[in-house]
Design a protein around this motif. Structure first.
Motif: not given
Length: 645
Positions: A308, A392, A398, A423, A425
């Motif tokens: 990330y 993501s 994302s 994820t 997301l």
């Protein structure tokens, strides 16, 4: 030998061929051993796919030392039930100890689960829900485009799952965005649980891919030489391309070949002994049975790796008290500001996905300013949810923006698999609740909290006005993990302090899990959120006229309660939860559970939606179902026995 040559050599040499054929034979023994010990699993498809798995993990740029390299090639195995084959291939190629995979397969607490999971070295995406793997591959291919990475993405699928509609969505998406590094291989053994695939559900696999603009190749999927040659050709011509690999269910064991029962049935001990005689291996099953007894559980083996980015977080904005604005517009403005603040000369680590609703969900300004990072997926929500999820995990923010009934209700299974994959997301859903109004019950998403309560990893934010929306979006965008940000359709008044200035002003910092006491009060507390908060303030005014003092508490994060704020509300002795949500599964139910768990016994009135509702303006419908401020006031008076003045 030719390990890691990425299929660039014209053909496989004899040394490599002999090595892989020997490895395939041993892998078949491993597949049968682990499934026999476990007493369950899917040996048949694992054995038909093993040459495919070994070829990809051997020749592609994937190794035990490159698992965190962003430039690595990626393999997504969509038919995750063939985990014995995946584990055998990866284990025998040195990604982990193969003996542990054999002994601990399907054992409680073992990383080697019945369907593949991302915590296994070499596994990019947890699968098992058939039909989603190609979409996940599209997500990884989008990463390549955004980051300008020269890698390959391969997706291995079963033939039975070609019956799933999400695959057609993924094919069209891949073609539209020219994902020329994306390649699919179908294990075409022609059998599924119920029998021959054409008897279960006739399909035209080759024609389907051709009609969506894909290149199609066919080969012998159990022959290393032919398989290598076909993959080499496909890569040379570029994707998106699919290879239909003709294989044999249960390949390598005479009594298993082309027998559908072995799709999901382990061998008996007697059958296992017979199979090992055919393969010519020493029977060591007792060694693995004893090893299984000594398994030691460790949480560390179940953790997956995610990327990330670190973002620059722009300053928030404060809309004035008289500003007429809906929360979705504030989201769109926050998104654009966030993107502009993180645009570099290299690439923008942000991708926004839309399903034909850009102007309604307010991502159109982002699309205009950053067209290379905006992906218009059309009316293909299932595919889009999975693409956004897989992307993501790659170090790209994302965002999947949609209406509530489409972004949560319709794609709940996809969001569940995203959550299982840990994820990062960000799902932004507008048009929630009765606030959708005239569109009627089919579009009035009144169950979003209830559904999201089932997804352990999703944080939920339901901001009260444009100011809180803007600041909450900046927080969610800058942090890893799954976030759901929900809002209605209508223009929502700016929430103010008692002096008339914005409550969520320039001094306000959004903090997940922190509630806001909008107004103090001593006779009861009204707990609300989102589009209902300004209506809760109107209820307070109506009660005030009767001499009743009501606290107003804004809980914008219903899945993580602010315990101190709720306990303060409980000091009033009476609680009301007021929400635009199914009364049985929303915040009212969460608060009710909180009170019970903490042995707090006081009257609680839950005001929410009790059935599918009507088409009309939000105010009209709220009044019709008893949720307008005036009718809510009457219910409060009657429920708590307040004397009217």
């Amino acid at each position: 030998m030719q390990r890691g040559n990425r299929f660039f050599d014209f053909k496989i040499n004899n040394e490599t061929q002999n090595y892989l054929e020997g490895l395939a034979k041993k892998s078949r023994m491993d597949i049968l051993t682990m499934t026999t010990i476990a007493g369950s699993g899917h040996p048949g498809g694992s054995m038909s796919s093993i040459e495919i798995f070994l070829s990809l993990f051997y020749f592609l740029n994937i190794s035990p030392n490159s698992l965190k390299d962003e430039n690595r090639d990626r393999v997504v195995v969509s038919h995750g039930h063939t985990s014995p084959g995946v584990y055998s291939a990866l284990g025998n190629l040195g990604f982990f100890d193969i003996d542990s995979a054999i002994a601990y397969f399907r054992l409680a607490g073992s990383p080697f689960e019945g369907h593949i999971e991302r915590h296994i070295p070499g596994v990019e995406w947890s699968t098992g829900n058939l039909g989603q793997g190609l979409s996940a591959g599209c997500g990884f291919a989008i990463e390549s485009k955004i980051k300008k990475i020269n890698n390959f993405v391969f997706v291995v699928m079963g033939d039975g799952e070609q019956q799933k509609g999400q695959l057609s969505e993924a094919r069209r998406f891949a073609k539209k965005y020219n994902l020329n590094n994306l390649f699919a291989i179908i294990d075409y053994n022609r059998l599924q649980i119920s029998g021959n695939i054409n008897d279960v559900m006739p399909q035209n696999i080759k024609e389907n891919y051709l009609s969506d603009g894909w290149k199609v190749f066919e080969t012998d999927g159990n022959n290393f030489v032919e398989l290598y040659k076909t993959i080499h050709t496909a890569i040379k011509e570029g994707g998106p391309a699919v290879i239909i690999a003709n294989t044999v269910m249960g390949k390598g064991i005479s009594f298993m070949e082309n027998i559908k029962d072995y799709h999901g049935k382990a061998l008996t001990r007697e059958q296992y002994d017979k199979a090992l005689n055919e393969l010519g291996f020493e029977n060591k099953i007792d060694y693995y049975i004893n090893k299984r007894k000594n398994f030691v559980f460790s949480e560390e083996t179940l953790k997956s790796h995610n990327l990330y980015p670190k973002f620059n977080v722009p300053d928030g904005v404060t809309y004035p008290a008289d500003k007429k604005i809906d929360n979705r517009s504030a989201f769109g403005e926050a998104l654009l500001a966030f993107a502009k603040g993180n645009s570099t000369n290299d690439y923008l680590p942000i991708a926004v996905f839309d399903c034909d609703l850009a102007s309604s969900v307010k991502v159109d300004s982002f699309a205009k300013n950053f067209p290379n990072n905006f992906f218009q997926s059309g009316i293909q929500e299932h595919n889009t949810a999975t693409i956004a999820g897989s992307l993501s995990t790659t170090g790209i923010l994302s965002i999947f923006a949609d209406f509530g009934v489409f972004g949560i209700d319709e794609v709940y299974n996809q969001q569940r698999l995203n959550d299982i994959n840990n994820t990062n997301l960000k799902v932004v859903c507008t048009h929630l609740g009765i606030d959708v109004g005239e569109d009627g019950k089919t579009h009035q998403c009144i169950d979003y909290i209830g559904l999201l309560r089932n997804l352990f990893g999703f944080k939920v934010i339901l901001p009260a006005d444009a100011n809180q929306t803007y600041k909450a979006c900046l927080t969610a965008f800058s942090e890893s993990g799954n976030y759901f940000i929900g809002m209605g359709r209508s223009v929502t008044p700016i929430i103010t302090k008692e002096d008339g200035t914005p409550f969520f002003d320039e001094k306000y910092n959004f903090e997940y899990g922190k509630a806001d006491i909008i107004r103090d009060g001593k006779d009861l507390a009204i707990i609300s959120y989102g589009v209902m908060l300004h209506r809760a303030l109107k209820i307070r005014d109506l009660l005030q006229e009767l001499g009743i003092s009501a606290m107003i508490l804004n809980i914008s994060t219903p899945k993580e309660l602010d315990l101190s704020a709720i306990k303060k509300a409980c000091q009033t002795g009476k609680l009301v939860v007021y929400e635009d949500h199914n009364v049985n599964t929303g915040l009212g139910d969460i608060i009710s559970s909180f009170l019970y768990d903490n042995k707090i016994y006081l009257p609680l009135l839950k005001l929410g939606v009790k059935s599918y509702s009507y088409s009309g303006t939000p105010d009209e419908v709220f009044d019709l179902i008893g949720l307008s401020p005036s009718k809510a006031k009457e219910q409060i008076i009657n429920f708590f026995g307040f004397n009217k003045k």
